[in-house]
Design a protein around this motif. Structure first.
Motif, PDB file in Angstrom:
ATOM      1  N   ASN A 267      19.085  10.041   4.005  1.00  0.00           N
ATOM      2  CA  ASN A 267      18.487  10.029   2.676  1.00  0.00           C
ATOM      3  C   ASN A 267      17.232  10.900   2.628  1.00  0.00           C
ATOM      4  O   ASN A 267      16.640  11.211   3.660  1.00  0.00           O
ATOM      5  CB  ASN A 267      18.124   8.593   2.278  1.00  0.00           C
ATOM      6  CG  ASN A 267      19.340   7.709   2.133  1.00  0.00           C
ATOM      7  OD1 ASN A 267      20.310   8.081   1.470  1.00  0.00           O
ATOM      8  ND2 ASN A 267      19.307   6.533   2.742  1.00  0.00           N
ATOM      9  N   VAL A 268      16.834  11.278   1.429  1.00  0.00           N
ATOM     10  CA  VAL A 268      15.573  11.989   1.265  1.00  0.00           C
ATOM     11  C   VAL A 268      14.443  11.062   1.706  1.00  0.00           C
ATOM     12  O   VAL A 268      14.398   9.887   1.311  1.00  0.00           O
ATOM     13  CB  VAL A 268      15.354  12.404  -0.205  1.00  0.00           C
ATOM     14  CG1 VAL A 268      14.020  13.133  -0.357  1.00  0.00           C
ATOM     15  CG2 VAL A 268      16.509  13.280  -0.688  1.00  0.00           C
TER      16      VAL A 268
ATOM     17  N   GLY B 164      17.026   3.572   4.965  1.00  0.00           N
ATOM     18  CA  GLY B 164      18.058   4.127   5.839  1.00  0.00           C
ATOM     19  C   GLY B 164      17.572   5.255   6.724  1.00  0.00           C
ATOM     20  O   GLY B 164      16.381   5.369   7.037  1.00  0.00           O
ATOM     21  N   ALA B 165      18.511   6.113   7.112  1.00  0.00           N
ATOM     22  CA  ALA B 165      18.216   7.238   8.000  1.00  0.00           C
ATOM     23  C   ALA B 165      17.746   8.444   7.201  1.00  0.00           C
ATOM     24  O   ALA B 165      17.997   8.544   5.995  1.00  0.00           O
ATOM     25  CB  ALA B 165      19.464   7.591   8.806  1.00  0.00           C
ATOM     26  N   PHE B 166      17.068   9.378   7.890  1.00  0.00           N
ATOM     27  CA  PHE B 166      16.508  10.547   7.221  1.00  0.00           C
ATOM     28  C   PHE B 166      16.898  11.835   7.938  1.00  0.00           C
ATOM     29  O   PHE B 166      17.336  11.811   9.088  1.00  0.00           O
ATOM     30  CB  PHE B 166      14.973  10.448   7.169  1.00  0.00           C
ATOM     31  CG  PHE B 166      14.462   9.158   6.596  1.00  0.00           C
ATOM     32  CD1 PHE B 166      14.734   8.806   5.288  1.00  0.00           C
ATOM     33  CD2 PHE B 166      13.716   8.284   7.382  1.00  0.00           C
ATOM     34  CE1 PHE B 166      14.277   7.617   4.753  1.00  0.00           C
ATOM     35  CE2 PHE B 166      13.252   7.087   6.856  1.00  0.00           C
ATOM     36  CZ  PHE B 166      13.532   6.756   5.545  1.00  0.00           C
TER      37      PHE B 166
ATOM     38  N   GLU C 177      17.849   1.086  -2.654  1.00  0.00           N
ATOM     39  CA  GLU C 177      19.133   0.372  -2.605  1.00  0.00           C
ATOM     40  C   GLU C 177      19.471  -0.160  -3.987  1.00  0.00           C
ATOM     41  O   GLU C 177      18.895  -1.141  -4.465  1.00  0.00           O
ATOM     42  CB  GLU C 177      19.058  -0.767  -1.601  1.00  0.00           C
ATOM     43  CG  GLU C 177      20.390  -1.432  -1.316  1.00  0.00           C
ATOM     44  CD  GLU C 177      21.393  -0.491  -0.648  1.00  0.00           C
ATOM     45  OE1 GLU C 177      22.376  -0.127  -1.334  1.00  0.00           O
ATOM     46  OE2 GLU C 177      21.209  -0.119   0.523  1.00  0.00           O
ATOM     47  N   ILE C 178      20.418   0.513  -4.649  1.00  0.00           N
ATOM     48  CA  ILE C 178      20.805   0.142  -6.014  1.00  0.00           C
ATOM     49  C   ILE C 178      21.331  -1.287  -6.098  1.00  0.00           C
ATOM     50  O   ILE C 178      20.999  -2.045  -7.015  1.00  0.00           O
ATOM     51  CB  ILE C 178      21.868   1.130  -6.548  1.00  0.00           C
ATOM     52  CG1 ILE C 178      21.256   2.510  -6.774  1.00  0.00           C
ATOM     53  CG2 ILE C 178      22.483   0.615  -7.843  1.00  0.00           C
ATOM     54  CD1 ILE C 178      20.252   2.583  -7.880  1.00  0.00           C
ATOM     55  N   ARG C 179      22.145  -1.700  -5.133  1.00  0.00           N
ATOM     56  CA  ARG C 179      22.809  -2.996  -5.231  1.00  0.00           C
ATOM     57  C   ARG C 179      21.827  -4.175  -5.172  1.00  0.00           C
ATOM     58  O   ARG C 179      22.189  -5.302  -5.521  1.00  0.00           O
ATOM     59  CB  ARG C 179      23.843  -3.142  -4.118  1.00  0.00           C
ATOM     60  CG  ARG C 179      23.271  -3.116  -2.709  1.00  0.00           C
ATOM     61  CD  ARG C 179      24.354  -3.173  -1.666  1.00  0.00           C
ATOM     62  NE  ARG C 179      23.802  -3.016  -0.316  1.00  0.00           N
ATOM     63  CZ  ARG C 179      24.542  -2.985   0.794  1.00  0.00           C
ATOM     64  NH1 ARG C 179      25.850  -3.110   0.706  1.00  0.00           N
ATOM     65  NH2 ARG C 179      23.978  -2.832   1.968  1.00  0.00           N
ATOM     66  N   ASP C 180      20.583  -3.937  -4.724  1.00  0.00           N
ATOM     67  CA  ASP C 180      19.590  -5.003  -4.661  1.00  0.00           C
ATOM     68  C   ASP C 180      18.838  -5.199  -5.982  1.00  0.00           C
ATOM     69  O   ASP C 180      18.046  -6.136  -6.109  1.00  0.00           O
ATOM     70  CB  ASP C 180      18.564  -4.710  -3.555  1.00  0.00           C
ATOM     71  CG  ASP C 180      19.175  -4.821  -2.158  1.00  0.00           C
ATOM     72  OD1 ASP C 180      20.256  -5.434  -2.041  1.00  0.00           O
ATOM     73  OD2 ASP C 180      18.573  -4.296  -1.201  1.00  0.00           O
ATOM     74  N   LEU C 181      19.085  -4.339  -6.952  1.00  0.00           N
ATOM     75  CA  LEU C 181      18.371  -4.426  -8.227  1.00  0.00           C
ATOM     76  C   LEU C 181      19.080  -5.410  -9.171  1.00  0.00           C
ATOM     77  O   LEU C 181      20.308  -5.447  -9.223  1.00  0.00           O
ATOM     78  CB  LEU C 181      18.305  -3.054  -8.888  1.00  0.00           C
ATOM     79  CG  LEU C 181      17.595  -1.951  -8.092  1.00  0.00           C
ATOM     80  CD1 LEU C 181      17.737  -0.614  -8.812  1.00  0.00           C
ATOM     81  CD2 LEU C 181      16.132  -2.301  -7.884  1.00  0.00           C
TER      82      LEU C 181
ATOM     83  N   THR D 145      10.922   2.220   4.429  1.00  0.00           N
ATOM     84  CA  THR D 145      11.257   0.853   4.828  1.00  0.00           C
ATOM     85  C   THR D 145      12.660   0.876   5.433  1.00  0.00           C
ATOM     86  O   THR D 145      13.360   1.890   5.381  1.00  0.00           O
ATOM     87  CB  THR D 145      11.254  -0.097   3.620  1.00  0.00           C
ATOM     88  OG1 THR D 145      12.344   0.260   2.745  1.00  0.00           O
ATOM     89  CG2 THR D 145       9.934  -0.017   2.852  1.00  0.00           C
ATOM     90  N   ALA D 146      13.083  -0.252   5.975  1.00  0.00           N
ATOM     91  CA  ALA D 146      14.428  -0.339   6.540  1.00  0.00           C
ATOM     92  C   ALA D 146      15.483  -0.067   5.479  1.00  0.00           C
ATOM     93  O   ALA D 146      16.557   0.478   5.774  1.00  0.00           O
ATOM     94  CB  ALA D 146      14.639  -1.710   7.160  1.00  0.00           C
TER      95      ALA D 146
END
Length: 259
Positions: free
Chosen positions: A70-71, A85-87, A130-134, A81-82
Motif C-alpha cells: 500500500n501507499v 499493511g505492507a509498503f 481498511e474499508i471493511r472496518d468502517l 499502523t498494522a
C-alpha cells in the motif's frame, strides 16, 4: 508508426520469500497489448534505477497497477499502523511524482486499484487503511479462496455521475465490477473528481479536474478479461487512443516556413 509504449509500474516482490524481483501481473500486459494496442513495458519502480524524467521520455503513457503493498501513510500525513499493511517505498518514490508530472504535462496514465489510490495521494488526498472496518461499509477485499475466475468475478455495481466522463465513455450510469481492495479514498484531493461510487459509498472512479490528458482511474481491476468485458474494453481502448495521440504529438515534425 510503431505501437506506442506504455510503462507498467511494477511492484517489489520476493520469489520464494528470498529472491528480490520486480513484478507485474501478466493480465496487465495482455490488456495493454491486445486492447489498448500498445507495447507493454514493465518498469522497475525504484529511484535507484530510473527517474521520472527518464520514464516520461521513453514511455508514451503509464499504467499504475494494483499490488499488495500500500501507499505509505506518511505520504498523506499519517502514521503507519498494522491495519495499513505492507509498503513499497521505492514505488511511492517513483509513482507519486510521476502522477504529478503527468497531470501537468498531459501525458496519459490509467490508475488501477493501488494506482487509483496513488493518484489521490499524489495530489494531496488521504486513504482509509481498511474499508471493511468502517461503519456501513462492505468488505471489498479479494475472496481468500476459489479460482481466479471466482476471485475476479463481478461483485457489486458502480454508479457514475449523470453525464459524467465515465457515463459518457461507458454508455451507462451503472456497471458491474469486481472488487479486490482493502484500502480506499478517505478525503479526495482538491483536483480529484469522484465520478463513480460503490453502493456503500466507496469511491470507485475518478479523473483529475482541469488536467490536459487522460487521467481516468478506477478502484476495481479492469485488466481481468479486458478483451471481453464490456466495461474493461472501452476503458483500455480509450486509454490506448490517448496514448497514441500523445505519441503522435510528441513525434510530430514541425513544418518549416519558407520565404
Amino acid at each position: 508508426m510503431a505501437r506506442p509504449v506504455v510503462g507498467i509500474i511494477g511492484n517489489q516482490h520476493l520469489i520464494n520469500d528470498q529472491y528480490p524481483a520486480h513484478a507485474g501481473g501478466a493480465m496487465n500486459s495482455e490488456a495493454v497489448a491486445t486492447v489498448a494496442d500498445c507495447i507493454p513495458l514493465l518498469i522497475p519502480a525504484d529511484p535507484r534505477f530510473v527517474s521520472v524524467a527518464e520514464l516520461m521520455e521513453c514511455c508514451d503513457g503509464f499504467l499504475l497497477t494494483g499490488g499488495r503493498p500500500n501507499v505509505h501513510p506518511e505520504e498523506y500525513g499519517e502514521s503507519p499502523t498494522a491495519a495499513h499493511g505492507a509498503f513499497d517505498r521505492a514505488r511511492d518514490a517513483i509513482a507519486l511524482p510521476l502522477v504529478r508530472a503527468c497531470v501537468e504535462s498531459g501525458q496519459p496514465f490509467f490508475g488501477i486499484c493501488r494506482g487509483f489510490q496513488e493518484v489521490n495521494v499524489a495530489l494531496g488526498g488521504t486513504l482509509y487503511p481498511e474499508i471493511r472496518d468502517l461503519p456501513g461499509r462492505d468488505n471489498h477485499r479479494m475472496p481468500p479462496d476459489g479460482t481466479l475466475e471466482e476471485k475476479f468475478a463481478l461483485r457489486h455495481c458502480v454508479s457514475f455521475t449523470e453525464g459524467g466522463v465515465f457515463h459518457r465513455l461507458l454508455g451507462s450510469r451503472q456497471v458491474m465490477t469486481n472488487t479486490l481492495h482493502g484500502q480506499g479514498i478517505k478525503s479526495p484531493a482538491a483536483r480529484v473528481v469522484i465520478d463513480g461510487t460503490a453502493p456503500d459509498g466507496t469511491p470507485e472512479a475518478l479523473y483529475i479536474d482541469g488536467a490536459p490528458g487522460f487521467t481516468l482511474s478506477v478502484q476495481w481491476h479492469p485488466e481481468w478479461d479486458a478483451a471481453n468485458d464490456p466495461v474493461s474494453r472501452p476503458l483500455f481502448t480509450a486509454f490506448g487512443d490517448a496514448v497514441r495521440a500523445w505519441a503522435l504529438s510528441r513525434r510530430a515534425t514541425p513544418v518549416l516556413k519558407t520565404a
